[in-house]
Design a protein around this motif. Structure first.
Motif, PDB file in Angstrom:
ATOM      1  N   CYS A   1      36.671  40.714  39.525  1.00  0.00           N
ATOM      2  CA  CYS A   1      36.543  40.011  38.249  1.00  0.00           C
ATOM      3  C   CYS A   1      35.058  39.816  37.948  1.00  0.00           C
ATOM      4  N   PRO A   2      34.611  40.221  36.780  1.00  0.00           N
ATOM      5  CA  PRO A   2      33.183  40.112  36.472  1.00  0.00           C
ATOM      6  C   PRO A   2      32.619  38.682  36.556  1.00  0.00           C
TER       7      PRO A   2
ATOM      8  N   VAL B   1      36.452  34.841  39.057  1.00  0.00           N
ATOM      9  CA  VAL B   1      37.470  33.790  39.040  1.00  0.00           C
ATOM     10  C   VAL B   1      38.076  33.718  40.447  1.00  0.00           C
TER      11      VAL B   1
ATOM     12  N   ILE C   1      40.731  33.826  42.080  1.00  0.00           N
ATOM     13  CA  ILE C   1      42.098  34.234  41.749  1.00  0.00           C
ATOM     14  C   ILE C   1      43.094  33.745  42.809  1.00  0.00           C
TER      15      ILE C   1
ATOM     16  N   ASN D   1      35.248  30.482  34.306  1.00  0.00           N
ATOM     17  CA  ASN D   1      35.605  31.180  33.072  1.00  0.00           C
ATOM     18  C   ASN D   1      36.081  30.142  32.072  1.00  0.00           C
TER      19      ASN D   1
ATOM     20  N   CYS E   1      40.719  35.451  27.862  1.00  0.00           N
ATOM     21  CA  CYS E   1      40.613  36.534  28.854  1.00  0.00           C
ATOM     22  C   CYS E   1      41.980  36.974  29.346  1.00  0.00           C
TER      23      CYS E   1
ATOM     24  N   CYS F   1      41.316  40.828  28.486  1.00  0.00           N
ATOM     25  CA  CYS F   1      40.583  41.511  29.554  1.00  0.00           C
ATOM     26  C   CYS F   1      41.241  42.848  29.886  1.00  0.00           C
TER      27      CYS F   1
ATOM     28  N   GLN G   1      42.326  44.088  32.485  1.00  0.00           N
ATOM     29  CA  GLN G   1      42.598  43.715  33.883  1.00  0.00           C
ATOM     30  C   GLN G   1      42.817  44.940  34.756  1.00  0.00           C
TER      31      GLN G   1
ATOM     32  N   GLN H   1      39.807  45.926  36.275  1.00  0.00           N
ATOM     33  CA  GLN H   1      39.002  44.910  36.947  1.00  0.00           C
ATOM     34  C   GLN H   1      39.795  44.272  38.076  1.00  0.00           C
ATOM     35  N   CYS H   2      40.123  42.997  37.927  1.00  0.00           N
ATOM     36  CA  CYS H   2      40.771  42.288  39.022  1.00  0.00           C
ATOM     37  C   CYS H   2      42.020  42.999  39.550  1.00  0.00           C
TER      38      CYS H   2
ATOM     39  N   ILE I   1      47.617  39.390  37.313  1.00  0.00           N
ATOM     40  CA  ILE I   1      46.637  38.293  37.302  1.00  0.00           C
ATOM     41  C   ILE I   1      46.348  37.828  35.877  1.00  0.00           C
ATOM     42  N   GLY I   2      46.144  38.798  34.970  1.00  0.00           N
ATOM     43  CA  GLY I   2      45.835  38.445  33.583  1.00  0.00           C
ATOM     44  C   GLY I   2      46.946  37.635  32.948  1.00  0.00           C
TER      45      GLY I   2
ATOM     46  N   GLU J   1      46.971  34.201  34.295  1.00  0.00           N
ATOM     47  CA  GLU J   1      45.853  33.433  33.727  1.00  0.00           C
ATOM     48  C   GLU J   1      46.248  32.906  32.350  1.00  0.00           C
TER      49      GLU J   1
ATOM     50  N   ILE K   1      34.744  39.979  28.746  1.00  0.00           N
ATOM     51  CA  ILE K   1      34.422  39.333  30.017  1.00  0.00           C
ATOM     52  C   ILE K   1      32.993  39.672  30.472  1.00  0.00           C
TER      53      ILE K   1
HETATM   54  S1  SF4 Z   1      41.800  38.660  33.713  1.00  0.00           S
HETATM   55 FE1  SF4 Z   1      39.621  38.925  33.370  1.00  0.00          FE
HETATM   56  S2  SF4 Z   1      38.755  36.886  33.702  1.00  0.00           S
HETATM   57 FE2  SF4 Z   1      40.793  36.858  34.534  1.00  0.00          FE
HETATM   58  S3  SF4 Z   1      40.484  37.319  36.675  1.00  0.00           S
HETATM   59 FE3  SF4 Z   1      40.926  39.266  35.670  1.00  0.00          FE
HETATM   60  S4  SF4 Z   1      38.927  40.104  35.130  1.00  0.00           S
HETATM   61 FE4  SF4 Z   1      38.631  37.935  35.649  1.00  0.00          FE
END
Ligand code: SF4
Ligand code: FAD
Ligand code: FAD
Ligand code: SF4
Ligand code: FES
Lengths: 484, 284
Positions: free
Chosen positions: A63-64, A67, A69, A92, A98, A102, A104, A107-108, A123-124, A127, A453
């Motif tokens: 995650c940039p 977070v 997680i 965040n 996000c 995002c 996702q 990323q995460c 995860i997104g 969130e 993000i």
């Molecule tokens: S959804 Fe975006 S802000 Fe949330 S953990 Fe994943 S990359 Fe990070």
């Protein structure tokens, strides 16, 4: 780092990834309501228990903004949703946004351990679930700002980078003022990303939470014109400035016919619809034109948003014209799927060469060439090459170009000593400081076009750097050492 | 909110507004404009800043009611407020010094020309002015323009006041009798600016025109205001609004400005229906 999850890892792996509840494609293609309703509580709980609670939670560096997680998922497992959202908010400040926008999957979720053999943890969506839960139950409590500092910091642009930088500095006790050129805050979140992906209600809530920290927002204030950077330092008395003006200047392809009526940049098209609410014309005054057939050129998020918007405005046929293949599309996967489900027709490996007009100077067609993929270019993507003699004309009554954007030059051209590079992108060091001491920059302005993000990440790094810079100044240094 | 502190009717359909907008008042230069939103559901429209008063933090706008938004604005009075006023936008007009120039205003364009004429005179130029209107009751700012011009001609299309004819007729005579004129500043309807530019081209007089392209943001973000100048795409809001009239593709802009005619009618009709309803309510 103790484990909370009652399930054995093998049991967790048997649970399928929980899907969000979505509006049916045939219905949603005709309304501007949110496409996805996210997870309900039962699904969210089940989904959270899929998490392996890794000793080395690789999702976090994925995650940039890092977070935490693993911890937030554990709080979800314990039904402490508010605790979870507050955990997210430690790093965040815009979780409801996000969780929705995002990428996702890059990323995460791309690095999540579960993802090696099974679908990764959503995860997104989780969130988003906890952020929405807090909004629905009105459980938000603004963090108490304990320290108060004398310096004033100006933030230019109320997009995600500026909003985040403002929030972080306000939490540290600075007096923060955001200057925004448009009449509403949010940047691309307000004028670009459509309501059906990010309801304005959600955006308003997040913006109000930033105001709740004591941040002042001046709208209708175009820095460079209403006041220059030097004036903000001088008569306005700001001690540091963050530039988050984005990459808002649209690029046109430069093909014949672009001045015809019915040809839009994606920015104009989306601004009319989102910021000005043209989809509710004439209740709202700003009009927009689509017609029965519309062509959107491009393959990124912007193109996807524009083409899905065109469909919702009533176009029978909404075409997406992209010169490479589906695999090369830079748009988020979820958006491509959603577009396909909604009946968007993709013309891949196709490049427009000319927009055709009728006697009244209105668009009546778009001439295109078929392409084939050749050798990879500098970007590593295979280069499209035109197929000779493959021209054809698609009848359309509107054309939207979503072929790239560059930074708006107004601040750069009115700020002596502010260095820019390719395409007017502002040059920053590793803590986002520009060539002008005390002036920091981030987001699309410093990247040329990226993600929400990453813009937020820049805003956070800049906030820390501004803090160090001001402390240094306070103790007599010139602030330069802070960035060394 | 931006309070309206004063309004006055200058001519049928043309109203002057003095509006509190201190940041704009402080920075504005001749040629700058603002983007205004009258009410919450409203569109963003560009209006030239005709004058400003830094001490009181006010700006002056002069608006001709031609469609929904400008008609709605015309119903506002001192004590009301506009929801948004953003600016000053656009590049200031290049003001020559110590030369002889001609200023040509048509219709409400005269209001837009006024701050420029004033600045030109203050910069020591000899100013020849022509203001034109369709008929006598639509002539605006004659006294103000007279005050900042060395020589002024008023024309009306129907001859009900001043000279009968178009501004170009008067301008032609002025250029021929004052060949020392180095530049012409023209603001008015597109066909008028086109005619002026065609005329001055014959005399090789540098001509500045102010292009009223349809705008949304006014900050260079949408590209809706694009115009073709010298074969290149320019954004009127940030590259202009003034351009060299000899290089502007007027025909293209005239066509582009017709884009929303149908939608504008819908807006106007709906507005008139609402007005009629409101009038009934008031009467009841
Ligand atoms: S959804 Fe975006 S802000 Fe949330 S953990 Fe994943 S990359 Fe990070
Ligand atoms: C249509 C579209 C869809 C997208 N979808 C996604 C997505 O799904 N996921 C994702 O992660 N990213 C997406 N992106 C990219 C993402 O929105 C941007 O990377 C992000 O918004 C950049 O944030 P920012 O803070 O740098 O600037 P912006 O969001 O561009 O905000 C800049 C703000 O500064 C203001 N401003 C500009 N100049 C001045 C000035 N001189 N004075 C005062 N204010 C000024 C502007 O009006 C604007 O409000 C999308 C982009 C577009 C256009
Ligand atoms: C830089 C600039 C300065 C201007 N200054 C003045 C001024 O000082 N006084 C004045 O009376 N008028 C001025 N105008 C014109 C004014 O903006 C339009 O008359 C107004 O937008 C019309 O809106 P409406 O809803 O009343 O009419 P509509 O019925 O919507 O439109 C009537 C016509 O106005 C033009 N127009 C419509 N919407 C816009 C828009 N958003 N932006 C620009 N033009 C539009 C179109 O050509 C249209 O056909 C200026 C325009 C520009 C570009
Ligand atoms: S990597 Fe995946 S499974 Fe591991 S802690 Fe993070 S979210 Fe859970
Ligand atoms: S009005 Fe949008 S770019 Fe000029």
């Amino acid at each position: 780092m103790s484990a909370i999850n009652p399930l054995k890892p093998s049991e967790r792996m048997k649970i399928p990834r929980q899907a969000s509840i979505e509006q049916e494609a045939v219905v949603r293609a005709h309304n501007f309501e949110e496409v996805s309703w996210g997870l309900d509580e039962a699904r969210a709980l089940l989904e959270s228990t899929r998490c392996l609670e890794c000793k080395d939670p690789v999702c976090i560096p994925g995650c940039p903004v890092n977070v935490d997680i693993r911890s937030f998922l554990q709080l979800v497992m314990q039904k402490d949703y508010v605790g979870a959202v507050n955990k997210i908010r430690e790093t965040n400040y815009l979780p409801a946004i996000c969780g929705r926008v995002c990428p996702q999957e890059e990323q995460c979720e791309a690095v999540c351990t579960m993802g090696k053999k099974h679908p990764s943890i959503a995860i997104g969506k989780l969130e988003r679930f906890v952020a929405d839960y807090e909004i629905q139950h009105d459980l938000f409590v603004a963090p108490v700002v304990t320290e108060h500092r004398d310096e004033k910091v100006a933030i230019v642009g109320a997009g995600p980078s500026g909003l985040t930088c403002a929030a972080e500095l306000a939490k540290m006790g600075y007096k923060v003022t955001i200057f925004e050129a448009l009449h509403a805050a949010g940047g691309v979140l307000r004028y670009g990303i459509p309501e059906f992906r990010l309801p304005r209600k959600i955006l308003d809530v997040e913006v109000n939470r930033i105001k709740a920290l004591g941040v002042e927002i001046y709208t209708n204030f175009l820095v460079g014109r209403t006041a220059t950077i030097d004036e903000l330092f001088g008569e306005w008395g700001f001690s540091a400035i963050f530039l988050g003006t984005g990459a808002g200047t649209p690029t046109f392809m430069g093909i014949p016919g672009e001045s015809l009526s019915g040809v839009y940049s994606a920015n104009e098209f989306l601004t009319r619809v989102n910021l000005m609410k043209a989809y509710r014309f004439p209740e709202y005054d700003t009009p927009v034109h689509v017609g029965n057939e519309v062509a959107v050129i491009g393959g990124g998020n912007t193109a996807m948003d524009a083409v899905r918007t065109a469909k919702r405005l009533g176009a029978d046929k909404a075409y997406l014209i992209y010169r490479r293949s589906r695999d090369e599309m830079p748009a988020r996967l979820e958006e491509i799927h959603h577009a396909e489900e909604e009946g968007i027709e993709f013309h891949l490996l196709t490049n427009p060469t000319r927009i055709v007009g009728d006697a009244n100077n209105w668009v009546c067609g778009i001439e295109c060439l078929r392409m084939e993929l050749g050798e990879p270019d500098e970007s590593g993507r295979r280069k499209p090459i035109p197929v000779k003699g493959s021209e054809f004309v698609l009848p359309v009554q509107a054309v939207v170009e979503a072929v790239g954007q560059s930074p708006n030059p107004i601040v750069q051209s009115t700020t002596p000593g502010l260095n820019t590079g390719k395409k007017g992108i502002v040059v920053v060091d590793d803590v986002q400081m520009t060539s002008r001491p005390g002036v920091f920059a981030g987001g699309d302005l410093a990247r040329g076009g990226a993600t929400v993000i990453l813009a937020m990440r820049d805003g956070k790094i800049a906030a820390d750097a501004i803090h160090k810079y001001l402390e240094q100044k306070r103790t007599g240094g010139n602030g330069q050492a802070a960035t060394a | 909110m931006y309070p309206i502190v004063h309004t006055s009717v200058l001519a049928p359909t043309i109203t002057k507004f003095v509006i509190k907008a201190p940041f704009v008042a402080k920075k504005r230069l001749p040629g700058n404009f603002v983007i205004v939103r009258v009410e919450e559901n409203g569109e963003r429209i560009p209006l030239t800043i005709v004058d400003s008063d830094n001490a009181h933090g006010t700006i002056t706008l002069i608006v001709q009611a031609i469609g929904k938004t400008t008609r709605l604005m015309a119903t506002k009075h001192a004590g009301d407020a506009l929801v948004d006023v953003a600016g000053p936008l656009g590049n200031p007009t290049p003001i020559l010094e110590g030369k002889t120039v001609a200023c040509v205003g048509g219709g409400v364009g005269t209001a837009e020309l006024y701050p420029i004429t004033k600045a030109l005179q203050a910069a020591g130029n000899t100013v020849h002015t022509v203001i034109g209107a369709r008929s006598k009751d639509l002539v605006i700012l004659e006294n103000e323009m007279t005050d900042c011009s060395n020589h002024i001609v008023v024309t009306t299309d129907d001859g009900s006041y001043g000279r009968k004819g178009f501004v170009t007729d008067a301008l032609k005579e002025i250029i021929e009798s004052s060949p020392e004129i180095t530049a012409v500043y023209a603001i008015g309807p597109l066909p008028m600016m086109k005619a002026v530019s065609n005329l001055t081209k014959n005399y090789s007089k540098k001509t500045y025109v102010s292009l009223n392209a349809v705008m949304v943001d006014g900050t260079g973000m949408c590209g809706g205001c694009r115009v073709t100048v010298d074969g290149k795409m320019k954004f009127a809001c940030v590259d202009g609004p003034e351009f060299d009239g000899h290089r502007v593709d007027f025909d293209e802009l005239i066509m582009r400005n017709r884009t929303y005619v149908a939608a504008e009618k819908i807006s106007m009709n709906q507005y008139e229906r609402e007005c009629a309803c409101k009038a009934k309510e008031v009467a009841a």
